[in-house]
Design an enzyme around this catalytic site. Structure first.
Site, PDB file in Angstrom:
ATOM      1  N   ASP A   1      69.218  34.520  41.787  1.00  0.00           N
ATOM      2  CA  ASP A   1      69.364  34.197  40.372  1.00  0.00           C
ATOM      3  C   ASP A   1      69.504  32.697  40.135  1.00  0.00           C
ATOM      4  O   ASP A   1      69.316  32.231  39.023  1.00  0.00           O
ATOM      5  CB  ASP A   1      70.586  34.926  39.787  1.00  0.00           C
TER       6      ASP A   1
ATOM      7  N   LYS B   1      70.251  46.495  31.261  1.00  0.00           N
ATOM      8  CA  LYS B   1      69.102  45.808  31.882  1.00  0.00           C
ATOM      9  C   LYS B   1      67.787  46.518  31.524  1.00  0.00           C
ATOM     10  O   LYS B   1      66.757  45.874  31.337  1.00  0.00           O
ATOM     11  CB  LYS B   1      69.267  45.769  33.406  1.00  0.00           C
TER      12      LYS B   1
ATOM     13  N   PHE C   1      65.141  47.518  39.431  1.00  0.00           N
ATOM     14  CA  PHE C   1      66.346  47.978  40.126  1.00  0.00           C
ATOM     15  C   PHE C   1      67.528  47.246  39.500  1.00  0.00           C
ATOM     16  O   PHE C   1      67.370  46.146  38.968  1.00  0.00           O
ATOM     17  CB  PHE C   1      66.284  47.632  41.619  1.00  0.00           C
TER      18      PHE C   1
ATOM     19  N   LYS D   1      65.234  44.095  29.721  1.00  0.00           N
ATOM     20  CA  LYS D   1      64.024  43.713  30.464  1.00  0.00           C
ATOM     21  C   LYS D   1      62.811  44.546  30.043  1.00  0.00           C
ATOM     22  O   LYS D   1      61.755  44.455  30.646  1.00  0.00           O
ATOM     23  CB  LYS D   1      64.287  43.849  31.972  1.00  0.00           C
TER      24      LYS D   1
ATOM     25  N   LYS E   1      69.272  16.541  55.269  1.00  0.00           N
ATOM     26  CA  LYS E   1      70.361  17.456  55.598  1.00  0.00           C
ATOM     27  C   LYS E   1      71.673  16.920  54.997  1.00  0.00           C
ATOM     28  O   LYS E   1      72.008  15.746  55.198  1.00  0.00           O
ATOM     29  CB  LYS E   1      70.484  17.571  57.121  1.00  0.00           C
TER      30      LYS E   1
ATOM     31  N   ASN F   1      70.607  36.229  50.083  1.00  0.00           N
ATOM     32  CA  ASN F   1      71.472  37.396  49.862  1.00  0.00           C
ATOM     33  C   ASN F   1      71.238  38.417  50.965  1.00  0.00           C
ATOM     34  O   ASN F   1      70.434  38.192  51.866  1.00  0.00           O
ATOM     35  CB  ASN F   1      71.238  37.995  48.468  1.00  0.00           C
TER      36      ASN F   1
HETATM   37  O1  PMT Z   1      66.703  45.437  50.681  1.00  0.00           O
HETATM   38  P1  PMT Z   1      67.779  46.435  51.043  1.00  0.00           P
HETATM   39  O2  PMT Z   1      68.723  45.903  52.099  1.00  0.00           O
HETATM   40  O3  PMT Z   1      67.207  47.770  51.405  1.00  0.00           O
HETATM   41  O4  PMT Z   1      68.693  46.660  49.760  1.00  0.00           O
HETATM   42  C1  PMT Z   1      68.168  47.280  48.629  1.00  0.00           C
HETATM   43  C2  PMT Z   1      68.616  46.587  47.331  1.00  0.00           C
HETATM   44  C3  PMT Z   1      70.111  46.751  47.171  1.00  0.00           C
HETATM   45  C4  PMT Z   1      68.256  45.096  47.370  1.00  0.00           C
HETATM   46  C5  PMT Z   1      67.827  47.286  46.165  1.00  0.00           C
HETATM   47  O5  PMT Z   1      68.135  48.638  46.156  1.00  0.00           O
HETATM   48  C6  PMT Z   1      68.158  46.647  44.834  1.00  0.00           C
HETATM   49  O6  PMT Z   1      69.133  46.961  44.171  1.00  0.00           O
HETATM   50  N1  PMT Z   1      67.297  45.685  44.383  1.00  0.00           N
HETATM   51  C7  PMT Z   1      67.516  44.866  43.181  1.00  0.00           C
HETATM   52  C8  PMT Z   1      68.471  43.758  43.502  1.00  0.00           C
HETATM   53  C9  PMT Z   1      68.712  42.859  42.300  1.00  0.00           C
HETATM   54  O7  PMT Z   1      68.362  41.715  42.346  1.00  0.00           O
HETATM   55  O8  PMT Z   1      69.261  43.471  41.269  1.00  0.00           O
HETATM   56  P2  PMT Z   1      69.625  42.708  39.867  1.00  0.00           P
HETATM   57  O9  PMT Z   1      70.425  43.698  39.142  1.00  0.00           O
HETATM   58  O10 PMT Z   1      70.197  41.381  40.148  1.00  0.00           O
HETATM   59  O11 PMT Z   1      68.226  42.497  39.181  1.00  0.00           O
HETATM   60  C10 PMT Z   1      67.671  43.429  38.279  1.00  0.00           C
HETATM   61  C11 PMT Z   1      66.170  43.486  38.424  1.00  0.00           C
HETATM   62  O12 PMT Z   1      65.624  42.220  38.040  1.00  0.00           O
HETATM   63  C12 PMT Z   1      65.692  43.766  39.822  1.00  0.00           C
HETATM   64  O13 PMT Z   1      64.600  44.655  39.717  1.00  0.00           O
HETATM   65  C13 PMT Z   1      65.247  42.405  40.338  1.00  0.00           C
HETATM   66  O14 PMT Z   1      64.135  42.526  41.248  1.00  0.00           O
HETATM   67  C14 PMT Z   1      64.800  41.716  39.062  1.00  0.00           C
HETATM   68  N2  PMT Z   1      64.987  40.254  39.054  1.00  0.00           N
HETATM   69  C15 PMT Z   1      66.176  39.695  39.348  1.00  0.00           C
HETATM   70  C16 PMT Z   1      66.309  38.328  39.315  1.00  0.00           C
HETATM   71  C17 PMT Z   1      65.219  37.531  38.935  1.00  0.00           C
HETATM   72  N3  PMT Z   1      65.293  36.212  38.917  1.00  0.00           N
HETATM   73  N4  PMT Z   1      64.046  38.110  38.636  1.00  0.00           N
HETATM   74  C18 PMT Z   1      63.927  39.455  38.664  1.00  0.00           C
HETATM   75  O15 PMT Z   1      62.847  39.984  38.388  1.00  0.00           O
END
Ligand code: PMT
Length: 406
Positions: free
Chosen positions: A279, A337, A323, A341, A289, A210
């Site tokens: 995800d 969330k 986040f 979570k 490949k 991503n």
């Molecule tokens: O890295 P940059 O270019 O500076 O950009 C910053 C950012 C946009 C990546 C950052 O600000 C941000 O939003 N990070 C979270 C991205 C994300 O995966 O969001 P989500 O809404 O999909 O996930 C929610 C939370 O679950 C996040 O804290 C993530 O770390 C966590 N997560 C997600 C998927 C997973 N399999 N396990 C997790 O723990």
């Protein structure tokens, strides 16, 4: 911020090395200015290596050979560019020069030329310190607003016992930080931060990834370090230089990030998950490949939810901040969330706007807790990072999860 550190000739000159390091730990650039006498005790090279800057060793001569025109005018440009002048150790001689406005070397000239705050840490023989001349000089400087970090008592290098020992480097640095208004309010915290993307292999040459650059997570790490925190940074593959003092664990996949965070989580009082964890991953990755005429669909499975695992294993004194990267109904989705979570707070950002969020210098976020919603307007990620850390401290105070300072 930038500080000029004057080092005078005394046996305690070596302690200025620790002052340099600690100021740098607080994110301050240090320009060392050595008097001629101090160079008898410590080599300029030591300070150059520590500070990463050229050391100023004289007003007219560099290395005592050729006139140095650069440094002849350097005291004026340096005087104008610094946020503070610190002199540690400060000898009776330099204190006297400062008090009388005598300017016959770089340091005393710099003192006259700067309007930045001045902090001095005197050290000398007990009788020299007691002498009315020295006491009067220090009193003149105090009246002029110079901050004096008082010398301590104890065994002195001259063999006598009494007042005159250089104050502890920690005390000197604390005085500088207080003068500059820098807070070390995270000194008691160990903060685990996840940052960047993860990469899920498709075949030996391709991956699912991503657009996360890691800038947000790295900015939080840098801000936490500046505020005195200990930082464990679990980082996906990014093109950023990690903060020097962070304990960095490099990972590639969501599975590796899960293992790294779980294995280090017990050390942290605060966990901030800024990483954009993939995800999905391939149910079965291809060991070869994939050819153009190969299967054109990917069989995916969800990755582990790292935050959910952290919530499952969290200690009662831990704060868990997530986040939420949203493209619509950001607050509503963020709140869902937060609950699902079991987080203490979630930082919601709109990643559909190319000027913020992914791979941009700026962000604009809303911090949600169980009963508060705080919108942080658009700003550099470094500023947003500090606001997130402010929110962490507020949560700690409210929840009683604060730990005593070391
Ligand atoms: O890295 P940059 O270019 O500076 O950009 C910053 C950012 C946009 C990546 C950052 O600000 C941000 O939003 N990070 C979270 C991205 C994300 O995966 O969001 P989500 O809404 O999909 O996930 C929610 C939370 O679950 C996040 O804290 C993530 O770390 C966590 N997560 C997600 C998927 C997973 N399999 N396990 C997790 O723990």
């Amino acid at each position: 911020m930038k500080v000029a550190l004057g080092v005078c000739g005394g046996i305690a000159a070596y302690k200025a090395c620790e002052v340099v390091r600690s100021l740098q730990d607080a994110g301050i650039r240090v320009q060392v200015v050595m008097t001629a006498a101090s160079q008898e005790f410590v080599r300029p090279l030591t300070f150059a290596a520590l500070s990463g800057e050229k050391v100023i060793t004289g007003l007219w001569h560099s290395g005592g050979v050729q006139p140095n025109l650069d440094s002849a005018i350097e005291h004026i440009s340096l005087a104008q560019s610094i946020d503070a002048l610190v002199v540690a150790p400060c000898t009776a001689d330099t204190a006297a020069k400062f008090a009388h406005g005598q300017a016959d070397d770089f340091l005393s000239t710099l003192y006259l030329a700067t309007s930045a705050p001045v902090i001095i840490a005197p050290t000398m023989n007990v009788e020299m310190l007691k002498h009315p001349a020295t006491q009067e000089n220090l009193s003149v400087l105090r009246k002029r607003g110079v901050r004096i970090v008082e010398p301590g008592s104890g065994y002195l290098a001259c063999g006598m016992v009494g007042a005159g020992r250089l104050a502890d480097p920690e005390e000197i640095v604390a005085a500088v930080l207080a003068t500059l208004g820098i807070v070390r309010d995270l000194a008691a915290e160990t903060i685990l931060i996840t940052a960047g993307p993860t990469r899920e292999p498709v075949d030996p040459v391709r991956f699912l990834g991503n657009r996360s650059s890691g800038k947000m997570g790295y900015a939080i790490a840098e801000a936490a370090l500046r505020r005195g925190g200990k930082v464990i940074l679990v980082s996906g593959p990014v093109a950023l230089e990690p903060p020097e003092r962070a304990d960095v664990v490099h990972v590639e996949t969501a599975e590796e990030m899960l293992r790294a965070t779980l294995s280090r989580a017990s050390e942290a009082n605060v966990i901030i998950a800024a990483a954009a964890v993939a995800d999905f991953r391939m149910r079965i990755g291809s060991s070869q490949k994939i050819k153009r005429n190969g299967p054109m669909s990917l069989d995916l499975e969800p990755t582990a939810d790292i935050l959910a695992e952290l919530a499952e294993h969290r200690r009662p004194d831990q704060l868990l901040i997530g986040f939420a990267a949203e493209t619509k109904d950001a607050i509503e989705n963020g709140r869902a969330k937060l609950r699902k979570k079991r987080l203490d707070a979630i930082v919601v950002n709109d990643v559909s706007n190319p000027e913020i969020g992914f791979d941009s210098e700026q962000n604009e976020v809303t911090i949600l807790t169980a009963n508060e919603e705080t919108a942080i307007p658009r700003a550099e990620k470094s500023k947003i990072a500090h606001r997130i850390l402010d929110a962490v401290l507020k949560l700690k105070t409210r929840s009683g999860k604060a730990v005593p300072a070391h």
